[in-house]
Write a protein that holds these residues in place. Structure first.
Motif, mmCIF file in Angstrom:
data_model
loop_
_atom_site.group_PDB
_atom_site.id
_atom_site.type_symbol
_atom_site.label_atom_id
_atom_site.label_comp_id
_atom_site.label_asym_id
_atom_site.label_seq_id
_atom_site.Cartn_x
_atom_site.Cartn_y
_atom_site.Cartn_z
ATOM 1 N N LYS A 185 0.830 -1.205 0.000
ATOM 2 C CA LYS A 185 0.000 0.000 0.000
ATOM 3 C C LYS A 185 0.865 1.256 0.000
ATOM 4 O O LYS A 185 0.612 2.202 -0.747
ATOM 5 C CB LYS A 185 -0.928 -0.003 1.212
ATOM 6 N N GLN A 224 2.025 -4.595 -8.529
ATOM 7 C CA GLN A 224 1.598 -4.546 -9.921
ATOM 8 C C GLN A 224 0.107 -4.837 -10.028
ATOM 9 O O GLN A 224 -0.619 -4.121 -10.730
ATOM 10 C CB GLN A 224 2.376 -5.546 -10.781
ATOM 11 N N SER A 225 -0.363 -5.837 -9.330
ATOM 12 C CA SER A 225 -1.778 -6.187 -9.364
ATOM 13 C C SER A 225 -2.650 -5.033 -8.871
ATOM 14 O O SER A 225 -3.656 -4.681 -9.500
ATOM 15 C CB SER A 225 -2.015 -7.438 -8.509
ATOM 16 N N ARG A 226 -2.253 -4.416 -7.765
ATOM 17 C CA ARG A 226 -3.020 -3.290 -7.210
ATOM 18 C C ARG A 226 -3.028 -2.113 -8.192
ATOM 19 O O ARG A 226 -4.063 -1.470 -8.388
ATOM 20 C CB ARG A 226 -2.451 -2.856 -5.873
ATOM 21 N N GLU A 268 -2.615 -2.225 -11.474
ATOM 22 C CA GLU A 268 -3.427 -2.581 -12.654
ATOM 23 C C GLU A 268 -4.916 -2.502 -12.331
ATOM 24 O O GLU A 268 -5.711 -2.085 -13.181
ATOM 25 C CB GLU A 268 -3.039 -3.974 -13.154
ATOM 26 N N ASN A 269 -5.296 -2.854 -11.118
ATOM 27 C CA ASN A 269 -6.695 -2.719 -10.707
ATOM 28 C C ASN A 269 -7.130 -1.258 -10.671
ATOM 29 O O ASN A 269 -8.327 -0.966 -10.768
ATOM 30 C CB ASN A 269 -6.934 -3.373 -9.345
ATOM 31 N N ALA A 270 -6.171 -0.352 -10.538
ATOM 32 C CA ALA A 270 -6.447 1.089 -10.563
ATOM 33 C C ALA A 270 -6.228 1.675 -11.962
ATOM 34 O O ALA A 270 -6.099 2.886 -12.127
ATOM 35 C CB ALA A 270 -5.575 1.806 -9.542
ATOM 36 N N GLU A 271 -6.140 0.800 -12.962
ATOM 37 C CA GLU A 271 -6.043 1.171 -14.375
ATOM 38 C C GLU A 271 -4.710 1.796 -14.774
ATOM 39 O O GLU A 271 -4.649 2.647 -15.662
ATOM 40 C CB GLU A 271 -7.227 2.047 -14.783
ATOM 41 N N TYR A 272 -3.636 1.357 -14.114
ATOM 42 C CA TYR A 272 -2.284 1.725 -14.535
ATOM 43 C C TYR A 272 -1.731 0.601 -15.402
ATOM 44 O O TYR A 272 -2.072 -0.567 -15.204
ATOM 45 C CB TYR A 272 -1.366 1.945 -13.333
ATOM 46 N N GLU A 273 -0.883 0.960 -16.342
ATOM 47 C CA GLU A 273 -0.155 -0.031 -17.134
ATOM 48 C C GLU A 273 1.185 -0.221 -16.440
ATOM 49 O O GLU A 273 1.931 0.740 -16.243
ATOM 50 C CB GLU A 273 0.033 0.479 -18.559
ATOM 51 N N LYS A 284 1.534 6.032 -7.416
ATOM 52 C CA LYS A 284 0.355 6.673 -8.004
ATOM 53 C C LYS A 284 0.460 8.194 -7.887
ATOM 54 O O LYS A 284 0.138 8.913 -8.840
ATOM 55 C CB LYS A 284 -0.912 6.158 -7.338
#
Length: 137
Positions: free
Chosen positions: A56, A100-102, A104-109, A63
């Protein structure tokens, strides 16, 4: 955990020398443009904390940095030269994968450079105010 973040116009890597015996095949090199490049040193003390709390903290920092540089692309690069303390290979991989998973879930590449290899790097980074940020998380 120590993190040195660059906003990059372009970043390219090419795997060269395997330095961790158990590291998986690195695949081919890659070039990525318009992204945040995060040099991340996961430290031994991070393993004493909850993986989720470390994830986190890292994700929030990345982010924030991405928003400040107007990009949704992030590169995670393990860099064991920001501190004398090093977390285990497995913990670092787990933290990177969870982050990475978190993201990507927030729409980052999200991209990860290969673990366990020395890489040839090419970095084009502009000299803007928030294009380079160091943090101890």
């Amino acid at each position: 955990m120590k993190v040195l973040v660059f906003y990059i116009n372009s970043f390219a890597y090419e795997p060269q020398v395997k330095n961790v015996e158990t590291a998986p095949d690195p695949g081919l090199g890659q070039e990525i443009n318009n992204a945040i490049l995060a040099f991340i040193q996961v430290e031994e003390e991070d393993e004493e904390r909850d993986l989720k709390s470390r994830e986190k903290k890292l994700v929030n920092h990345l982010k924030w940095t991405a928003r400040k540089n107007n990009t949704k692309r992030i590169i995670l690069h393990s860099f064991a030269h920001l501190s004398e303390s090093k977390a285990s290979f497995d913990f670092t991989v787990d933290l990177f994968n969870a982050s990475q998973s978190r993201l990507e879930n927030a729409e980052y590449e999200v991209f990860q450079t290969p673990f366990g290899y020395f890489l040839d790097l090419k970095i084009d980074a502009p000299g803007a105010s928030l294009a380079r940020i160091w943090a101890s998380l």
